[in-house]
Scaffold this motif. Structure first.
Motif, PDB file in Angstrom:
ATOM      1  N   GLU A  45      -7.668 -10.976  -3.750  1.00  0.00           N
ATOM      2  CA  GLU A  45      -7.634  -9.934  -2.724  1.00  0.00           C
ATOM      3  C   GLU A  45      -6.598  -8.870  -3.056  1.00  0.00           C
ATOM      4  O   GLU A  45      -6.854  -7.667  -2.920  1.00  0.00           O
ATOM      5  CB  GLU A  45      -7.335 -10.546  -1.356  1.00  0.00           C
ATOM      6  CG  GLU A  45      -7.339  -9.519  -0.223  1.00  0.00           C
ATOM      7  CD  GLU A  45      -6.733 -10.055   1.060  1.00  0.00           C
ATOM      8  OE1 GLU A  45      -7.431 -10.016   2.093  1.00  0.00           O
ATOM      9  OE2 GLU A  45      -5.559 -10.492   1.034  1.00  0.00           O
TER      10      GLU A  45
ATOM     11  N   ASN B 136       0.824  -1.210   0.000  1.00  0.00           N
ATOM     12  CA  ASN B 136       0.000   0.000   0.000  1.00  0.00           C
ATOM     13  C   ASN B 136       0.861   1.263   0.000  1.00  0.00           C
ATOM     14  O   ASN B 136       0.568   2.227  -0.720  1.00  0.00           O
ATOM     15  CB  ASN B 136      -0.928   0.006   1.209  1.00  0.00           C
ATOM     16  CG  ASN B 136      -1.939   1.133   1.151  1.00  0.00           C
ATOM     17  OD1 ASN B 136      -2.538   1.396   0.113  1.00  0.00           O
ATOM     18  ND2 ASN B 136      -2.120   1.809   2.268  1.00  0.00           N
TER      19      ASN B 136
ATOM     20  N   MET C 136      -7.682  -4.973  -3.565  1.00  0.00           N
ATOM     21  CA  MET C 136      -7.283  -3.948  -2.603  1.00  0.00           C
ATOM     22  C   MET C 136      -6.479  -2.817  -3.230  1.00  0.00           C
ATOM     23  O   MET C 136      -6.585  -1.662  -2.806  1.00  0.00           O
ATOM     24  CB  MET C 136      -6.487  -4.582  -1.458  1.00  0.00           C
ATOM     25  CG  MET C 136      -7.304  -5.468  -0.548  1.00  0.00           C
ATOM     26  SD  MET C 136      -6.324  -6.231   0.791  1.00  0.00           S
ATOM     27  CE  MET C 136      -5.877  -4.784   1.772  1.00  0.00           C
TER      28      MET C 136
END
Length: 548
Positions: free
Chosen positions: A265, A173, A269
């Motif tokens: 996932e 992230n 995300m």
């Protein structure tokens, strides 16, 4: 789009028969379905073909022991469990011996025990993104998970991740935000499909993989009844053993299902522009899940407004030629590539190291920058893209020699990037010297150029040709490609990174260009040849190298 048109033609021809039979007519051209026919309606994004160069990292728990031994540092978790008699050479691998000497018995100190030592305490995503820009790369691919199944994102599907353990940070992230803030495209890398085989020797030798609490990290594979079948037979080559072991050790349903769930996932995300896969998902057991994920990934891109059916504007890489059907995703070659111009964009993934190693190892030499530049020019001359991997230290910093390479690469692209970015292949990709593509003692291809080596690219308008000399030839360059070709349309000839016009003439040998002083950038020299209208095609008879 041609494939869509063919589908439509077939539908019209058969519509009357279908209606007579009372069948429903359905042609989904809005979203992808998990079939090869549907997935075949794909084209690579223009941004990707324009980018030409992306950076990538091999970084994770394996960066802590940072020991390559007989193979590669990122495979430490596999080899550390491999004892005497369990290798082709009937001896323990160097990683196993190293582990015994430095960390003790793997039964007491397993791979999982390196996780607290992977702290990434000096990791700075903004600095990484700045280095990517400084190096001239147009996209950055973050390691999401390697074969060891330790996830570098905030997965809700496993406790073995960098938020719960080790760095205590969502590394994926942080990089996604830093890269996109600078206007670059962002990719993720997923190697976890082979996790079922990666810790094979841990399972066979009954180390810490036998504990059910660790199986989400080490996998839960299905082994043959005779574990000895996983050992090398007398006279068996490594390739023969690997093929036999792969056919006898199979992923469990749990391994398959968790791969698909985590793979989805990661895509959901972070919505990556590029999703890279290693070769571990090529066994037949993965096929339905491969198709399911591809449809899911492409449909996500459509849903989030990135693209549309037929052109989702994202890149899905696959490595083995049988993993995806041609035209359904972007083919990737590890340390290799195409030998001719391809019909669609493709990718080479390579590393700054010149052997099988990809993860950080102290004091390990890296390739010279000019070799990377030569390789880049060869790749893009055939419609390829280079994704170049670097190897950060466990604390999140790059070795100085790797940063120096980024600076040197960026400086060259600053001077010569016109011959790289947003270009397309010419009719022929170039003239190839005899030394190009030979392999070293590790079996890795070497991209050693000679004064014979020239690679062609062109602008999208097909009015400017770039003839990049991989070595400085001296006082003149003779392009035999243009022997017998009408060159009356040549408007201007120059050398990128220098001022002024170069003198040229058409002779019986071809296009002869007089060269002045060698530029200070000192590697891969692009000659810019501007035409009044379109670049003429070469004569039918071409030099040997141009037919390769």
């Amino acid at each position: 789009m041609m494939r869509i048109m063919k589908q439509g033609t077939g539908l019209v021809m058969g519509v009357g028969l279908l209606l007579l039979c009372g069948a429903a007519v359905s042609a989904n051209t809005t979203n992808y379905e998990p079939t090869w026919e549907s997935l075949g309606n794909y084209e690579a994004p223009e941004w990707y073909e324009d980018a030409k160069l992306g950076f990538w990292v091999h970084w994770g728990v394996y960066s802590v022991p940072a020991f390559k031994g007989d193979h590669a540092a990122e495979w430490y978790g596999r080899r550390m469990y491999q004892k005497d008699g369990q290798s082709q050479f009937n001896r323990a691998y160097a990683q196993h011996r190293h582990h015994l000497d430095k960390y003790g018995d793997p039964a007491e100190f397993g791979y999982k025990d390196f996780i607290p030592m992977f702290k990434a305490e000096n990791f700075d995503a903004d600095l990484w993104a700045d280095l990517c820009i400084r190096g001239g790369a147009k996209f950055f691919t973050m390691m999401g998970v390697h074969h060891d199944s330790f996830c570098l994102w905030d997965t809700k599907l496993s406790k073995w991740n960098s938020v719960n353990m080790g760095p205590k940070r969502d590394l994926v992230n942080e990089m996604a935000k830093a890269v996109r803030k600078r206007g670059l495209k962002f990719g993720v890398s997923n190697h976890s499909a082979w996790n079922y085989m990666f810790f094979q020797w841990n399972h066979i030798n009954q180390y810490d993989a036998k504990n059910p609490a660790n199986q989400d990290l080490y996998g839960n594979p299905v082994y043959p009844k005779e574990l000895a079948e996983a050992r090398f037979r007398e006279g068996e080559t490594r390739g023969e053993w690997f093929e036999r072991a792969r056919n006898t050790v199979t992923p469990s349903q749990r391994d398959l299902d968790r791969w698909l769930a985590r793979t989805k996932e990661l895509a959901d995300m972070y919505q990556p522009d590029l999703y890279y896969f290693d070769w571990g998902m090529n066994p037949p057991a993965f096929e339905s899940r491969r198709k399911e994920f591809a449809a899911h990934y492409y449909n996500n891109a459509i849903r989030f407004g990135q693209g549309a059916f037929g052109s989702p504007n994202v890149v899905l890489n696959y490595k083995n030629g049988s993993t995806f059907k041609p035209g359904s995703a972007v083919r990737d070659f590890e340390r290799g590539g195409m030998d001719q111009i391809a019909g669609m964009a493709w990718q080479t993934d390579d590393c700054v190291y010149d052997d099988h190693n990809w993860g950080y190892v102290p004091d390990t030499p890296i390739k010279p920058t000019n070799q990377i530049v030569d390789q880049l020019m060869d790749i893009i001359s055939k419609r390829g893209v280079l994704m170049l991997s670097f190897a950060p230290k466990p604390d999140g910093t790059f070795p100085e020699e790797q940063k120096t390479m980024m600076y040197e690469l960026g400086d060259w692209l600053e001077a010569c990037g016109e011959a790289v970015y947003s270009t397309r292949p010419y009719v022929v990709h170039g003239v190839v010297g005899e030394q190009w593509g030979k392999r070293n003692e590790h079996g890795v291809k070497l991209y050693e150029s000679t004064i014979e080596d020239v690679r062609f690219t062109r602008n999208k308008a097909n009015s400017v040709l770039y003839a990049t000399m991989l070595k400085w030839p001296g006082e003149k360059l003779v392009l035999e490609t243009f022997k017998g070709v009408d060159l009356s349309g040549v408007k201007f000839v120059s050398l990128l990174g220098t001022d002024g016009e170069l003198l040229w003439e058409q002779t019986e040998a071809g296009l002869e260009i007089q060269l002045t002083k060698e530029p200070s950038y000192g590697m891969a020299y692009p000659i810019r040849i501007e035409f009044e209208t379109r670049i003429p095609a070469p004569a039918k008879t071409m030099p040997r190298g141009e037919r390769k």
